[in-house]
Design an enzyme around this catalytic site. Structure first.
Site, PDB file in Angstrom:
ATOM      1  N   HIS A  40      66.501  44.098  15.853  1.00  0.00           N
ATOM      2  CA  HIS A  40      65.445  43.181  15.410  1.00  0.00           C
ATOM      3  C   HIS A  40      65.322  42.023  16.400  1.00  0.00           C
ATOM      4  O   HIS A  40      66.030  41.024  16.309  1.00  0.00           O
ATOM      5  CB  HIS A  40      65.760  42.658  14.002  1.00  0.00           C
ATOM      6  CG  HIS A  40      64.594  41.999  13.333  1.00  0.00           C
ATOM      7  ND1 HIS A  40      64.056  42.463  12.146  1.00  0.00           N
ATOM      8  CD2 HIS A  40      63.852  40.921  13.667  1.00  0.00           C
ATOM      9  CE1 HIS A  40      63.046  41.690  11.790  1.00  0.00           C
ATOM     10  NE2 HIS A  40      62.901  40.744  12.706  1.00  0.00           N
ATOM     11  N   ASP A  67      57.719  38.320  21.784  1.00  0.00           N
ATOM     12  CA  ASP A  67      57.076  37.015  21.946  1.00  0.00           C
ATOM     13  C   ASP A  67      57.940  35.874  21.429  1.00  0.00           C
ATOM     14  O   ASP A  67      57.526  34.713  21.484  1.00  0.00           O
ATOM     15  CB  ASP A  67      55.700  36.994  21.270  1.00  0.00           C
ATOM     16  CG  ASP A  67      55.740  37.425  19.814  1.00  0.00           C
ATOM     17  OD1 ASP A  67      56.776  37.938  19.368  1.00  0.00           O
ATOM     18  OD2 ASP A  67      54.718  37.255  19.113  1.00  0.00           O
ATOM     19  N   GLY A  82      54.981  38.914   9.814  1.00  0.00           N
ATOM     20  CA  GLY A  82      54.146  37.778   9.444  1.00  0.00           C
ATOM     21  C   GLY A  82      54.559  37.221   8.100  1.00  0.00           C
ATOM     22  O   GLY A  82      55.525  37.684   7.487  1.00  0.00           O
ATOM     23  N   HIS A 117      62.036  40.043  18.634  1.00  0.00           N
ATOM     24  CA  HIS A 117      60.601  39.954  18.905  1.00  0.00           C
ATOM     25  C   HIS A 117      60.355  39.582  20.364  1.00  0.00           C
ATOM     26  O   HIS A 117      60.894  38.586  20.852  1.00  0.00           O
ATOM     27  CB  HIS A 117      59.950  38.905  18.003  1.00  0.00           C
ATOM     28  CG  HIS A 117      59.898  39.298  16.563  1.00  0.00           C
ATOM     29  ND1 HIS A 117      58.803  39.931  16.001  1.00  0.00           N
ATOM     30  CD2 HIS A 117      60.806  39.158  15.561  1.00  0.00           C
ATOM     31  CE1 HIS A 117      59.041  40.154  14.711  1.00  0.00           C
ATOM     32  NE2 HIS A 117      60.249  39.696  14.427  1.00  0.00           N
ATOM     33  N   GLU A 148      62.700  38.083   3.412  1.00  0.00           N
ATOM     34  CA  GLU A 148      63.010  36.953   4.289  1.00  0.00           C
ATOM     35  C   GLU A 148      62.387  35.697   3.695  1.00  0.00           C
ATOM     36  O   GLU A 148      63.084  34.797   3.247  1.00  0.00           O
ATOM     37  CB  GLU A 148      62.461  37.192   5.699  1.00  0.00           C
ATOM     38  CG  GLU A 148      62.687  36.014   6.638  1.00  0.00           C
ATOM     39  CD  GLU A 148      61.932  36.154   7.955  1.00  0.00           C
ATOM     40  OE1 GLU A 148      62.277  35.421   8.889  1.00  0.00           O
ATOM     41  OE2 GLU A 148      60.997  36.979   8.039  1.00  0.00           O
TER      42      GLU A 148
END
Length: 362
Positions: free
Chosen positions: A19, A23, A181, A21, A211
């Site tokens: 996990h 960006d 998101g 990201h 989360e």
């Protein structure tokens, strides 16, 4: 002789990362370079130290929604093929330098088309960057395999299109699909068509759940969507009661997750920043590990959390007293849960991870 459990020795340990990201992991200097190259004028700071500090401070909001606002700047400088290629290649180099031997790095192609790139252009640039990063890491004596998870934004309406993109590129390094998101108000069941498409294509997917929202998000991800893994999943602790004698009593949902060996992509530092937990000491990682859930250690966003896999592991060691055998178990958990074929997973476990830890354990 057993190696000392410090940052230097942990960096040498082989690691598997599920996990992370793209960006959320840029080098601060790269953000500045790309802003100059692309004409992006909205950065909150103009030198590396100040910019790195701003990202960390802004991410320490205690709110997932505010945490996500920091990505406007990284995404803002990732709108050209050359920028995407550079960020992807540097990502691989940085992970390899930290001892990561396998990683699944995720990104949302739909966020990188504002300057005219197509979704295919974005995929081509990122995958080429990963391949170049692997070659550069190999030249530096570091062995790493990086694959990608193609992510759809849960507040948008493109998840089916993005799922199709993941399948289209699955023979070129896209090993799965994800939705990400803000969770509140955007349940995973809004994207059932995308998940059904992935299942019909015999492809794998993970879902950000548990989360910024609680058990209903996890329940939907598992029961209705059929997620292979859970991104974070930290709020599953809400379905576990601890009795006066310290005995844990699992509810139906937590029992199901443990029985099915659903991997939890836990991101300790990030979970503190977003308010999912109050502090690392309050993080349910240790409880879930002791109850034999399939826990994995992850970075989430290395820039926003000012972290690496080695730092995440060290923080867990310092907080919960883990030893080398624990770190090896968490690493093997992650490798077992990867979305690459079984024989490839087994080869990395047997040929890289176990021998690497054997040296450190002594």
């Amino acid at each position: 002789m057993t190696a000392e459990l410090d940052l230097v020795s942990i960096t040498q340990a082989p690691k598997a990362l599920l996990h992370d990201h793209l960006d959320g992991g840029l080098r601060p200097g790269t953000v500045l370079d790309l802003a100059r190259e692309t004409g992006y004028e909205n950065l909150p700071a103009q030198d590396e130290t100040a910019l790195a500090s701003w990202f960390r401070t802004a991410a320490d909001s205690g709110s997932l929604e505010q945490y996500l606002e920091t990505f406007a700047h990284t995404v803002g400088v990732m709108q050209t093929a050359s920028a995407l290629h550079r960020v992807a290649a540097e990502c691989v180099e940085d992970l390899a330098a930290d001892g990561v031997v396998y990683a699944e790095v995720r990104f949302a192609p739909e966020l990188h088309i504002d300057a005219g790139l197509t979704l295919d252009d974005v995929m081509d640039a990122v995958l080429a960057g990963f391949a170049d990063g692997e070659r550069q890491a190999s030249a530096a004596g570091k062995r790493i395999k990086v694959r990608t998870l193609v992510t759809a934004m849960r507040h948008a309406a493109r998840s089916r299109e993005i799922a199709e993109l993941a399948v289209k590129f699955r023979d070129r390094g896209a090993v799965g699909f994800d939705i990400a998101g803000a969770e509140a108000g955007y349940p995973p069941t809004r994207h059932l068509d995308a998940f059904e498409y992935m299942r019909n294509a015999n492809s794998r997917f993970t879902i950000h759940a548990g989360e910024g929202f609680g058990l209903p998000s996890i329940h939907e991800a598992i029961a209705f969507c059929g997620a292979d893994r859970l991104g974070h999943g930290v709020r599953i602790v809400d379905d576990i009661d601890i009795g006066p004698d310290g005995t844990a009593h699992l509810g139906r949902l937590s029992s199901l997750l443990r029985d099915k060996r659903v991997p939890l992509e836990l991101c300790p530092s990030s979970n503190v920043q977003t308010g999912a937990v109050e502090s690392l000491a309050d993080h349910p990682f240790d409880l879930l590990a002791r109850l034999r859930f399939r826990v994995t250690v992850n970075t989430d966003n290395r820039l926003m959390s000012d972290t690496t896999m080695s730092r995440e592991m060290l923080r867990l060691v310092e907080t919960f007293g883990y030893g080398w055998s624990d770190l090896q178990r968490f690493t093997i958990n992650a490798m077992k849960s990867a979305f690459i074929p079984f024989d490839e997973r087994l080869a990395i476990i047997d040929d890289v991870i176990k021998p690497g830890y054997a040296v450190l354990i002594g």
